[in-house]
Design an enzyme around this catalytic site. Structure first.
Site, short mmCIF file in Angstrom:
data_model
loop_
_atom_site.label_atom_id
_atom_site.label_comp_id
_atom_site.label_asym_id
_atom_site.label_seq_id
_atom_site.Cartn_x
_atom_site.Cartn_y
_atom_site.Cartn_z
CG ASP A 2 -1.92 1.12 1.26
OD1 ASP A 2 -1.92 1.95 0.32
OD2 ASP A 2 -2.71 1.19 2.23
N GLY A 53 -9.02 -0.50 7.04
CA GLY A 53 -9.02 -0.06 8.43
C GLY A 53 -8.39 1.31 8.56
O1 OSB Z 1 -4.31 3.21 3.70
O2 OSB Z 1 -5.26 1.54 4.55
C1 OSB Z 1 -4.67 2.62 4.69
C2 OSB Z 1 -4.11 3.29 8.40
C3 OSB Z 1 -4.30 4.66 8.45
C4 OSB Z 1 -4.55 5.33 7.29
C5 OSB Z 1 -4.63 4.64 6.07
C6 OSB Z 1 -4.48 3.28 6.03
C7 OSB Z 1 -4.19 2.61 7.20
C8 OSB Z 1 -3.90 1.18 7.26
C9 OSB Z 1 -4.09 0.51 8.59
O3 OSB Z 1 -3.45 0.56 6.35
C10 OSB Z 1 -5.24 -0.40 8.63
C11 OSB Z 1 -5.50 -0.83 10.04
O4 OSB Z 1 -4.74 -1.65 10.54
O5 OSB Z 1 -6.46 -0.33 10.66
MG MG Z 2 -4.77 2.14 1.97
#
Ligand code: OSB
Ligand code: MG
Length: 371
Positions: free
Chosen positions: A191, A293
């Site tokens: 990501d 998330g």
């Molecule tokens: O891009 O999915 C994302 C966390 C904060 C902001 C963006 C993202 C994320 C995560 C964490 O990837 C997902 C989680 O563990 O809650």
């Molecule tokens: Mg993401």
């Protein structure tokens, strides 16, 4: 039945993460979130605004969410006669952006309505396609590669089915190569949180050799056309996150082949009604979705579990055990995973867990009732 909200209370809480979480846009060590409590007929429903502490993932942050819910969304919802929770999103749709603030309130009304009906939230939203949610984990950028490899090892041992690693320029091809050397067969994805531009296409193409399940949101947060141009050059499927804020955008993006998988986040799209529409658009297009998330506390986490019981959530998502984030969660029991890396769906009314109101009180930094 009809639903009329008599009181809306905002609770802002502060929760340190057990381990910092770093993405291409920054490091988070402590969450500050806004909980929305809606009341009718002596029953409370709860929502959690998923905005971050800074306007870096999208335009929202804790402070903006507080003001948007208090001054713009809550007054539109309070004392209004809704046929059902489905109509709440439309009532605040005149607000430009700020979907997470709007969505925190909307989700609270869904939870309240489910409780009034005595139904588990997952049933009330039309879910229930599975009794267990397949879970992956999202692992942030670490201080070193050995640290990342160690974290992956730990999560695999806990049973998690899919590993997502955060990438950015300087923490991408070489790091993924080392991960793949150590873990050749795991379900792996990356990501980028919008850290690249189309000019980086040659670099992103290098990722094709690693057999990633997908690469999530490589390009700008508001960009669909360039994602289509990039997808045409990549073998790896693109998964869209930031740039899908509505079912309409999802339909346009999928029509253009800007991505082949969609990450659905309740807050990012403004609540359950729109999340279901995004889900339906993707399903009709034959595109799988999974539940993203935002480092949620228990309420948001429980809402995500309900959402992930809709039929097209066929891929492991980012919703995982509370203890990966919190020494103590605001719900009881905490969200736990089975040794098979799933979360069992609970059948209690509403979002399915008890709220630890005393704990919420003890970590609240402000509270305000709109009535
Ligand atoms: O891009 O999915 C994302 C966390 C904060 C902001 C963006 C993202 C994320 C995560 C964490 O990837 C997902 C989680 O563990 O809650
Ligand atoms: Mg993401």
């Amino acid at each position: 039945m009809g639903i009329q909200i008599e009181q809306i209370t905002l609770h802002q809480i502060r929760m340190p993460l057990v381990h910092f979480f770093e993405t291409s846009f920054g490091r988070t060590t402590e969450r500050h979130m806004v909980l929305v409590e809606v009341k009718a007929g002596g029953i409370s429903g709860w929502g959690e605004v998923t905005a971050g502490e800074n306007p870096f993932y999208n335009e929202e942050w804790t402070e903006s969410a507080w003001l948007i819910v208090r001054d713009y969304a809550a007054p539109r919802v309070l004392n209004y006669r809704f046929e059902n929770a489905e109509g709440v999103g439309a009532r605040t749709a005149h607000i430009r952006g700020h979907n997470m603030a709007r969505g925190g309130l909307e989700a609270a009304v869904w939870d309240l309505e489910a409780r009034m009906l005595g139904l588990p939230l997952y049933r009330h939203i039309g879910g229930g396609a599975r009794r267990e949610i397949p879970c992956g984990v999202s692992i942030g950028i670490q201080d070193s590669v050995p640290q990342l490899l160690q974290k992956i090892e730990t999560e695999l041992a806990a049973g998690y089915k899919r590993i997502k690693m955060k990438i950015k320029p300087g923490w991408d091809v070489d790091v993924i190569r080392q991960v793949r050397q150590k873990f050749p067969d795991i379900l792996l994805m990356a990501d980028a949180n919008s850290a690249y531009t189309l000019e980086d296409a040659p670099r992103l193409k290098c990722l094709d050799e690693f057999g990633l399940m997908m690469i999530e949101q490589p390009l700008a947060h508001d960009e669909i056309i360039d994602h289509a141009k990039l997808q045409a050059q990549l073998k790896t499927p693109i998964c869209l996150d930031e740039c899908i804020r509505s079912a309409h955008q999802a339909a346009q993006a999928l029509e253009m082949d800007a991505g082949r998988i969609v990450n659905i986040k309740l807050g990012r799209v403004g609540g359950f009604a729109e999340a279901k529409r995004v889900h339906d658009v993707a399903q009709k297009a034959g595109v799988p979705v999974w539940c993203g998330g935002m480092l949620e506390a228990g309420i948001g986490r429980a809402h995500n579990i309900a959402l992930a019981t809709l039929p097209n959530f066929v891929l492991p998502g980012d919703v995982s055990a509370s203890k990966r984030y919190w020494a103590r969660d605001i719900i009881h029991p905490a969200v736990e995973t089975t040794p098979q890396g799933t979360i069992a769906v609970r059948d209690e009314p509403g979002f399915g867990y008890d709220l630890d109101l005393d704990f919420i009180k003890s970590i609240a930094v402000r509270r305000e009732t709109v009535s």
